[in-house]
Design an enzyme around this catalytic site. Structure first.
Site, mmCIF file in Angstrom:
data_model
loop_
_atom_site.group_PDB
_atom_site.id
_atom_site.type_symbol
_atom_site.label_atom_id
_atom_site.label_comp_id
_atom_site.label_asym_id
_atom_site.label_seq_id
_atom_site.Cartn_x
_atom_site.Cartn_y
_atom_site.Cartn_z
ATOM 1 N N GLU A 1 59.664 -28.503 87.046
ATOM 2 C CA GLU A 1 60.652 -29.300 86.374
ATOM 3 C C GLU A 1 61.919 -28.909 87.088
ATOM 4 O OE1 GLU A 1 61.367 -30.066 81.771
ATOM 5 O OE2 GLU A 1 61.769 -28.119 82.038
ATOM 6 N N LYS B 1 69.742 -20.984 65.781
ATOM 7 C CA LYS B 1 70.348 -20.600 66.703
ATOM 8 C C LYS B 1 70.687 -21.744 67.755
ATOM 9 C CE LYS B 1 70.033 -18.456 70.799
ATOM 10 N NZ LYS B 1 70.953 -19.206 71.629
ATOM 11 N N CYS C 1 63.592 -33.517 78.789
ATOM 12 C CA CYS C 1 62.287 -33.038 78.815
ATOM 13 C C CYS C 1 61.158 -34.057 79.192
ATOM 14 C CB CYS C 1 61.809 -32.503 77.513
ATOM 15 S SG CYS C 1 62.035 -33.428 76.097
ATOM 16 N N GLU D 1 58.424 -27.196 71.728
ATOM 17 C CA GLU D 1 58.670 -28.504 72.543
ATOM 18 C C GLU D 1 59.036 -28.160 73.923
ATOM 19 O OE1 GLU D 1 59.928 -31.153 74.188
ATOM 20 O OE2 GLU D 1 61.541 -31.477 72.875
HETATM 21 P P1 NAI Z 1 65.943 -21.543 77.883
HETATM 22 O O1 NAI Z 1 64.618 -21.825 77.261
HETATM 23 O O2 NAI Z 1 66.249 -20.184 78.131
HETATM 24 O O3 NAI Z 1 67.009 -21.778 76.465
HETATM 25 C C1 NAI Z 1 66.683 -22.605 75.299
HETATM 26 C C2 NAI Z 1 67.067 -21.665 74.036
HETATM 27 O O4 NAI Z 1 66.331 -20.761 73.745
HETATM 28 C C3 NAI Z 1 68.622 -21.260 74.049
HETATM 29 O O5 NAI Z 1 69.054 -21.394 72.721
HETATM 30 C C4 NAI Z 1 68.312 -19.938 74.554
HETATM 31 O O6 NAI Z 1 69.484 -19.147 73.835
HETATM 32 C C5 NAI Z 1 67.118 -19.409 73.618
HETATM 33 N N1 NAI Z 1 66.534 -18.258 74.375
HETATM 34 C C6 NAI Z 1 66.727 -17.957 75.610
HETATM 35 N N2 NAI Z 1 65.898 -16.902 76.077
HETATM 36 C C7 NAI Z 1 65.149 -16.349 74.805
HETATM 37 C C8 NAI Z 1 64.751 -15.354 74.280
HETATM 38 N N3 NAI Z 1 64.075 -14.532 75.009
HETATM 39 N N4 NAI Z 1 64.008 -15.438 72.957
HETATM 40 C C9 NAI Z 1 64.588 -16.475 72.157
HETATM 41 N N5 NAI Z 1 65.260 -17.224 72.458
HETATM 42 C C10 NAI Z 1 65.732 -17.449 73.883
HETATM 43 O O7 NAI Z 1 66.251 -22.920 78.766
HETATM 44 P P2 NAI Z 1 67.745 -22.562 79.723
HETATM 45 O O8 NAI Z 1 67.784 -21.516 80.392
HETATM 46 O O9 NAI Z 1 68.684 -23.383 78.744
HETATM 47 O O10 NAI Z 1 67.171 -23.723 80.811
HETATM 48 C C11 NAI Z 1 66.410 -23.574 82.023
HETATM 49 C C12 NAI Z 1 65.450 -24.538 81.905
HETATM 50 O O11 NAI Z 1 64.559 -24.851 80.836
HETATM 51 C C13 NAI Z 1 65.922 -26.079 82.381
HETATM 52 O O12 NAI Z 1 66.394 -26.049 83.757
HETATM 53 C C14 NAI Z 1 64.762 -26.810 82.166
HETATM 54 O O13 NAI Z 1 63.984 -26.870 82.960
HETATM 55 C C15 NAI Z 1 64.174 -26.012 80.794
HETATM 56 N N6 NAI Z 1 64.637 -26.807 79.436
HETATM 57 C C16 NAI Z 1 64.024 -27.615 79.065
HETATM 58 C C17 NAI Z 1 64.342 -28.263 77.728
HETATM 59 C C18 NAI Z 1 63.616 -29.388 77.001
HETATM 60 O O14 NAI Z 1 64.283 -30.074 76.399
HETATM 61 N N7 NAI Z 1 62.276 -29.123 76.682
HETATM 62 C C19 NAI Z 1 65.760 -27.819 77.241
HETATM 63 C C20 NAI Z 1 66.618 -27.058 77.909
HETATM 64 C C21 NAI Z 1 66.037 -26.582 79.096
#
Ligand code: NAI
Ligand code: MG
Length: 493
Positions: A396, A190, A299, A265
């Site tokens: 973060e 996804k 990250c 990650e």
């Molecule tokens: P998120 O963790 O909500 O989203 C990342 C992925 O997970 C997306 O594909 C999303 O659709 C999916 N997702 C969200 N909720 C889910 C659930 N309940 N079950 C399964 N999949 C789910 O992150 P978001 O909202 O895009 O960003 C929020 C914060 O997360 C950012 O401000 C940052 O601090 C952090 N982040 C960290 C990343 C990294 O590289 N470690 C990358 C993106 C965001």
């Protein structure tokens, strides 16, 4: 969709993009519900195209296709070397279309075209690296007691659900497809709802490369619906996730009922430590790159900048000078150094932290505001005089905001660097090898850089200590997380 350019100008035209389908069982299809959502251009806030929105029913179709491909399709009988060849073929096709893909990546994610080109090279490297692994994943013979022959087989975990974020859409796809496919798994991925376009374009290339139907399935949709359905699906054996810590907690709990394997990650609040004996110019440039690369949406961003007290004033002054000169603008313009943040949500989050930092008494040295009237741009921001217990030193932020802290000695700074729930990356700038290696040994982080930053290569393990993750991606380490070890024991005589 436009073939971007043939003569590879350094600044590219804005690509036009057709509406996006889902990719299930080797076919491009609409969602079962017929619902769509918009893909947004973060530089303008405008809509790029409509995207088919997957939900439970589409996840179910994709998982069934992946299971069939795993158990009875040609993939299940394919020689490992041929799996490798498919990865090489895909790498070649991505390389051929790298300019077009970079333009789309830049348009949709807001990263500069220069950074997008760098990502594409990383994608190609990763696919080739894991293509090379496919026929080198070996078991062992084991000196078991008694008259037996025992050996181990390393077999695919099975159907793997992969959920990726928006900051490095194609690179995250490659980091997850590479080891999964090298080990013989099948995939339901996804993409992030913010960046639903380029992964679907690579699905087209995977089809052209000759991956059998069902081996790769690519969905778009929201986390709380499509993502959550993938996590609880009994036909999925493992979830590999990159994103927020809080999302990982939800996923780990939801995955418990089916005892899926999970690898995570996650984020960080990485300490970047500058000693007075460092090369000042290199360290300033390094600290700048550490936080502002891709607008801080990494990250590994070096968001906690510890500067030794005796050079603090000069160092921060030089950093601020550079920050004020950074060129923000259209990410497809080759002279742009920083594009927009990915979304309104991220813009609001970052500006919220800028407010909080000021309220909690940090000194806003430069930046701190939205840039321009349209799109989601944020000025490069420096907070000086930050204390360890302020929110901007702990959370973060995921934007171009650095928190500068002062320190006096190595023991002190290691202890403070480690007093965080995160442990993704850390860096030290010094000419003293004793300090460098002591820090590298004692800092709790999955990646440590000495006199450099953001050097991440497909050959080296990548992941986090503590709440920055579980498992490792990249390198040989990733293969462990995509195989099950089976012991076979044969009675002799
Ligand atoms: P998120 O963790 O909500 O989203 C990342 C992925 O997970 C997306 O594909 C999303 O659709 C999916 N997702 C969200 N909720 C889910 C659930 N309940 N079950 C399964 N999949 C789910 O992150 P978001 O909202 O895009 O960003 C929020 C914060 O997360 C950012 O401000 C940052 O601090 C952090 N982040 C960290 C990343 C990294 O590289 N470690 C990358 C993106 C965001
Ligand atoms: Mg979220």
């Amino acid at each position: 969709m436009s073939r971007a350019t043939t003569d590879k100008p350094r600044t590219v035209k804005h690509p036009t993009v057709k509406d996006q389908p889902l990719f299930i069982d080797g076919r491009f299809v609409d969602s079962v519900s017929g619902k769509t959502f918009p893909a947004i251009n973060p530089a303008t806030g405008g809509t790029i195209c409509q995207v088919a929105e997957a939900d439970k029913a589409d996840v179910d179709l994709a998982v069934k296709a992946a299971r069939k491909a795993l158990e009875t399709g040609p993939w299940s009988k394919m020689d490992a070397a041929d799996r490798g060849r498919l990865l090489f073929k895909l790498a070649d096709l991505v390389e051929k279309d790298a300019e077009e893909l970079a333009a789309l990546e830049s348009l949709n994610s807001g990263k500069t075209i220069t950074d997008a080109r760098g990502d594409l090279q990383g994608v190609v490297n990763t696919l080739r690296y894991y293509g090379g692994w496919a026929d080198k994943i070996e078991g062992r013979t084991v000196p078991v007691r008694g008259s037996f022959l025992s050996y181990t087989l390393r077999q695919p975990v099975g159907v793997v659900g992969q959920i990726i974020p928006w900051n490095f859409p194609l690179l995250m796809l490659a980091w997850k497809w590479g080891p999964a496919l090298a080990c013989g798994n099948t995939v339901v991925m996804k993409l992030a709802e913010q960046t639903p376009i380029t992964g679907m374009r690579v699905a087209e290339l995977a089809l052209e490369a000759g991956f059998p139907n069902g081996v790769l399935n690519v969905l778009n949709g929201y986390g709380e619906t499509a993502g959550a359905a993938l996590v609880v699906h009994p036909g999925v054996d493992k979830i590999a996730f990159t994103g927020h810590v809080e999302t990982a907690k939800i996923i780990q709990k939801a995955a418990a009922d089916t005892l899926k394997r999970v690898t995570f990650e996650l984020g960080g609040k990485s300490p970047n430590v500058i000693f007075a004996d460092a090369d000042m110019e290199q360290a300033v440039a390094g600290a700048f790159h550490a936080i502002y690369f891709h607008g801080g949406q990494c990250c590994t961003a070096g968001s906690r900048l510890f500067v030794e007290e005796k050079i603090h004033k000069e160092f921060v002054g030089r950093l601020a000078e550079k920050a004020k000169k950074r060129k923000l603008g259209d990410p497809l313009d080759a002279s742009t150094e920083q594009g927009p943040q990915v979304s309104q949500e991220q813009l609001d989050k970052i500006l919220g932290y800028v407010d909080l930092g000021q309220k909690q008494g940090a000194n806003l040295l430069t930046g701190g505001a939205r840039f321009g009237e349209k799109g989601f741009f944020v000025e490069p921001t420096i907070f000086d005089g930050v204390k360890d217990d302020m929110a901007i030193a702990k959370d973060e932020i995921f934007g171009p905001v650095v928190s500068v802290l002062s320190f006096k000695g190595i023991e002190e700074v290691i202890q403070r660097a480690n007093s965080t729930s995160y442990g993704l990356a850390a860096a030290i700038w010094t000419k003293d090898i004793d300090k460098a290696h002591l820090f590298a040994r004692q800092v709790k982080a999955g990646t440590v850089w000495v006199n450099c930053y953001h050097i991440v290569d497909t050959t080296t393990p990548f992941g986090g200590f503590k709440m920055s993750g579980q498992g490792r991606e990249n390198g040989e380490a990733a293969l462990e997380h995509y195989t099950e070890v089976k012991t076979v024991t044969v009675k002799l005589g």
